[in-house]
Design a protein around this motif. Structure first.
Motif, mmCIF file in Angstrom:
data_model
loop_
_atom_site.group_PDB
_atom_site.id
_atom_site.type_symbol
_atom_site.label_atom_id
_atom_site.label_comp_id
_atom_site.label_asym_id
_atom_site.label_seq_id
_atom_site.Cartn_x
_atom_site.Cartn_y
_atom_site.Cartn_z
ATOM 1 N N ARG A 1 -5.673 10.301 2.845
ATOM 2 C CA ARG A 1 -4.130 11.407 2.455
ATOM 3 C C ARG A 1 -3.673 9.633 2.255
ATOM 4 O O ARG A 1 -2.279 10.053 2.770
ATOM 5 C CB ARG A 1 -3.598 12.550 2.813
ATOM 6 N N ASN B 1 -4.182 6.482 6.223
ATOM 7 C CA ASN B 1 -5.392 7.852 5.486
ATOM 8 C C ASN B 1 -6.460 8.328 6.531
ATOM 9 O O ASN B 1 -7.101 9.146 5.410
ATOM 10 C CB ASN B 1 -6.050 6.148 5.259
ATOM 11 N N TYR C 1 -2.314 9.008 -0.015
ATOM 12 C CA TYR C 1 -0.489 9.216 -1.421
ATOM 13 C C TYR C 1 0.168 9.532 -0.667
ATOM 14 O O TYR C 1 1.484 9.556 -1.350
ATOM 15 C CB TYR C 1 -1.633 9.358 -2.585
ATOM 16 N N VAL C 2 -0.320 10.165 -0.025
ATOM 17 C CA VAL C 2 0.720 11.306 1.116
ATOM 18 C C VAL C 2 1.605 9.799 1.769
ATOM 19 O O VAL C 2 2.884 10.185 1.956
ATOM 20 C CB VAL C 2 0.320 12.267 1.826
ATOM 21 N N SER C 3 0.579 10.060 2.768
ATOM 22 C CA SER C 3 1.619 8.884 3.966
ATOM 23 C C SER C 3 2.682 7.404 3.397
ATOM 24 O O SER C 3 3.847 7.198 3.612
ATOM 25 C CB SER C 3 0.356 7.900 4.527
#
Length: 212
Positions: free
Chosen positions: A184, A180, A186-188
């Motif tokens: 981010r 996180n 939502y990318v990981s």
């Protein structure tokens, strides 16, 4: 087949014993390096959870390794193969995340200190090699790929709740994997899930080719 069974037995025994020793270290002395926790807090890490899952599958498969060694009959229930596959994929994810994403920044020596050497390197490699080339049993169907993602999805949901939903300041977890970083997640999340699928696909492919 006898040689494959012996190799399988050795690898499964190694995964089980080394996981047991690693857990004992957490409960008796506490972890080192990137996992400096003690007692049940060790289960906050996917590394530990994936190794416990792999060790459980290895212990069950060991029973059939011994039976085959004594009787010469090489039969493995399909559900045992499925469980070993799921456990193998879980520790394989641990291996590749550490080696490709975490260790390049934190340092390989740091990530392989203490019982991390077993859980980040030796156990995953033993599990992958044994499942792909030595464990006897039939070919796995495509639904196996779905099963392999279940531990990742469950842990991911818990990690999201404890790190993003609750946060360290309110009693949640520290973002020790850095998934996180910069907010981010939502990318990981899709990156790790996609990596898990690719790993599972390749391990199943090699296993099925070896079992053909």
């Amino acid at each position: 087949m006898a040689l494959r069974n012996i190799i399988s037995l050795i690898c499964n025994l190694a995964v089980f014993v080394l996981t047991f020793l690693s857990l004992a270290e957490f409960f008796l002395r506490g972890g080192k390096a990137n996992m400096q926790v003690k007692d049940t807090r060790c289960f906050e890490y996917f590394t530990v959870d994936s190794n416990v899952l792999a060790a459980t599958a290895a212990a069950i498969m060991l029973v059939f390794n011994v039976i085959a060694l004594i009787s010469g009959v090489y039969e493995m229930p399909y559900w045992v193969m499925e469980l070993k596959f799921v456990g193998t994929c879980a520790v394989a994810l641990t291996f590749f995340v550490v080696m490709l994403m975490l260790a390049p920044y934190a340092g390989y020596r740091y990530m392989l200190e203490g019982c991390s050497l077993y859980m980040h390197l030796i156990n995953p490699v033993a599990a992958m090699l044994s499942f792909m080339f030595a464990d006897f049993g039939g070919r796995l169907g495509p639904m196996s790929l779905v099963y392999a993602l279940i531990p990742v999805v469950i842990y991911g949901a818990v990690y999201f709740i404890m790190v993003v939903g609750i946060g360290k300041e309110k009693g949640g977890w520290e973002d020790f994997y850095g998934f996180n970083k910069g907010g981010r997640w939502y990318v990981s999340a899709p990156l790790v899930l996609g990596m898990s699928f690719v790993i599972a696909f390749l391990i199943r492919l090699v296993h099925n080719l070896a079992a053909a």
